[in-house]
Scaffold this active site. Structure first.
Site, PDB file in Angstrom:
ATOM      1  N   HIS A  53      25.891  -2.330 -73.458  1.00  0.00           N
ATOM      2  CA  HIS A  53      25.025  -2.778 -74.564  1.00  0.00           C
ATOM      3  C   HIS A  53      25.250  -4.251 -74.921  1.00  0.00           C
ATOM      4  O   HIS A  53      24.464  -4.814 -75.695  1.00  0.00           O
ATOM      5  CB  HIS A  53      25.249  -1.929 -75.809  1.00  0.00           C
ATOM      6  CG  HIS A  53      24.824  -0.506 -75.663  1.00  0.00           C
ATOM      7  ND1 HIS A  53      23.574  -0.149 -75.217  1.00  0.00           N
ATOM      8  CD2 HIS A  53      25.495   0.656 -75.896  1.00  0.00           C
ATOM      9  CE1 HIS A  53      23.491   1.184 -75.182  1.00  0.00           C
ATOM     10  NE2 HIS A  53      24.647   1.687 -75.579  1.00  0.00           N
ATOM     11  N   ASP A  73      28.044  10.494 -71.272  1.00  0.00           N
ATOM     12  CA  ASP A  73      27.599  11.089 -72.526  1.00  0.00           C
ATOM     13  C   ASP A  73      26.272  11.821 -72.399  1.00  0.00           C
ATOM     14  O   ASP A  73      25.757  12.361 -73.384  1.00  0.00           O
ATOM     15  CB  ASP A  73      27.528  10.043 -73.647  1.00  0.00           C
ATOM     16  CG  ASP A  73      26.995   8.704 -73.199  1.00  0.00           C
ATOM     17  OD1 ASP A  73      26.570   8.579 -72.028  1.00  0.00           O
ATOM     18  OD2 ASP A  73      27.019   7.754 -74.001  1.00  0.00           O
ATOM     19  N   HIS A  88      22.450   6.397 -72.973  1.00  0.00           N
ATOM     20  CA  HIS A  88      21.778   5.315 -73.685  1.00  0.00           C
ATOM     21  C   HIS A  88      21.301   4.244 -72.700  1.00  0.00           C
ATOM     22  O   HIS A  88      21.979   3.962 -71.709  1.00  0.00           O
ATOM     23  CB  HIS A  88      22.735   4.658 -74.689  1.00  0.00           C
ATOM     24  CG  HIS A  88      23.333   5.612 -75.674  1.00  0.00           C
ATOM     25  ND1 HIS A  88      24.586   6.172 -75.485  1.00  0.00           N
ATOM     26  CD2 HIS A  88      22.865   6.093 -76.845  1.00  0.00           C
ATOM     27  CE1 HIS A  88      24.858   6.970 -76.512  1.00  0.00           C
ATOM     28  NE2 HIS A  88      23.834   6.940 -77.352  1.00  0.00           N
ATOM     29  N   ASP A 147      24.295   6.331 -68.025  1.00  0.00           N
ATOM     30  CA  ASP A 147      24.665   6.626 -69.406  1.00  0.00           C
ATOM     31  C   ASP A 147      23.470   7.243 -70.139  1.00  0.00           C
ATOM     32  O   ASP A 147      22.316   7.004 -69.773  1.00  0.00           O
ATOM     33  CB  ASP A 147      25.080   5.323 -70.087  1.00  0.00           C
ATOM     34  CG  ASP A 147      25.798   5.523 -71.412  1.00  0.00           C
ATOM     35  OD1 ASP A 147      27.036   5.489 -71.417  1.00  0.00           O
ATOM     36  OD2 ASP A 147      25.112   5.693 -72.439  1.00  0.00           O
TER      37      ASP A 147
END
Length: 317
Positions: free
Chosen positions: A136, A254, A175, A173
């Site tokens: 990120h 995740d 995200h 991931d």
């Protein structure tokens, strides 16, 4: 030669964002315990992560971002010495303590050292068990638990230092890796392929990405078999056409069905299958060269089992 490197450093345990924060040192403890218990640790070549040179971090990040993080750290250390709080908040989810700067340098340094070792032929591939994570972190800001973008730094380093013509980033991931996209978007030497839950934090990735970005937003509760079909139909043709000379992996776990951070339905067997497909591309086009870096994964037991599955494939055990 089929050695798999395993890079980490005790400094990565010292970074802490506060009581009950999901991105915590216990994540690395769970991984270490699982690898020791299963014997997978014996198949890995353990190496200590060095600190990254700031000049290498500048390949992916603005100098002002780096300086601001360093300055915030120095100020926090002074405030702690004067009896102040132990953390400085960057955003609602992201904070630093006195050790974050050093841990972030080690996390990026692991990815760089792994790149050097794989390019030199000392290792076939490597996994960086590091924190803080990175995907990120944008060129000019930290966010989403991330400070420096470990994978993007290493990908840019491989392009500049080794004059590679094509590198791929694979991000699984839960995200969207908005920081990696921010740094690599529009660079024809890099291809990024990813899937991510959508709509979901950081609420990006679905709006007209650059030609070198293959983003696959998927709804909550998407399961492994659906994602395997997406990978075969969408990722694999793009990767085969691109013919990467090296592959970097943002290995977030995740999307596991037991992880409360997201709402997807993957299992450790799905992560093993994804790793097999990445490894097949690497074998065919990249001389086997893969550098994988830990991103998310917040249920310690599911994370540990998933990393074990990922490493079993990388190390052929």
């Amino acid at each position: 030669m089929n050695k798999t490197g395993y890079y980490t450093h005790r400094d990565c345990w010292k970074h802490d964002m506060g009581h009950d924060h999901p991105e915590c040192p216990a994540r690395l403890d769970a991984i270490e315990d699982r690898l020791l218990m299963t014997g997978v640790s014996d198949a890995l070549e353990r190496r200590e992560a060095p600190t990254a040179a700031l000049a290498d971090i500048e390949l992916a990040h603005d100098r002002m971002h780096i300086a601001a993080l360093r300055g915030l750290t120095d100020r926090l250390v002074d405030e702690i010495a004067a009896g102040g709080p132990e953390h400085a908040q960057l955003d609602q989810d992201t904070a630093i303590n006195a050790h974050t700067w050093q841990a972030a340098l080690r996390a990026a340094g692991a990815a760089l050292a792994a790149t050097d070792a794989v390019m030199a032929g000392e290792l076939e591939n490597a996994f960086c068990a590091v924190r803080p994570p990175g995907h990120h972190a944008c060129r000019d800001k930290a966010m989403g638990f991330c400070f420096f973008n470990n994978v993007a730094v290493a990908a840019r380093y491989a392009l500049e230092r080794y004059r590679l013509k094509r590198v791929a980033v694979v991000d699984f991931d839960v995200h969207h890796g908005n920081g990696t996209e921010n740094i690599l978007s529009g660079d024809p030497r890099a291809l990024m392929v990813s899937f991510f839950q959508h709509p979901f934090y950081p609420y990006s990735g679905d709006q007209s990405p650059a030609a070198n970005m293959l983003n696959v937003p998927v709804p909550a509760y998407t399961r492994g078999m659906e994602l395997r079909e997406i990978i075969e139909m969408m990722w694999m043709p793009r990767l085969e056409a691109f013919k990467p000379e090296m592959i970097f992996v943002s290995a977030g776990f995740d999307a596991h069905r037991e992880d409360d951070m997201g709402q997807m339905g993957l299992t450790e067997q799905d992560f093993a299958w994804i790793t097999y497909r990445i490894k097949d591309i690497a074998r065919r086009f990249s001389n086997g060269r893969i550098v994988s870096c830990l991103e998310g994964g917040y249920n310690p037991q599911a994370l540990a089992r998933s990393v074990e599955a990922h490493l079993r494939v990388l190390a052929d055990v």
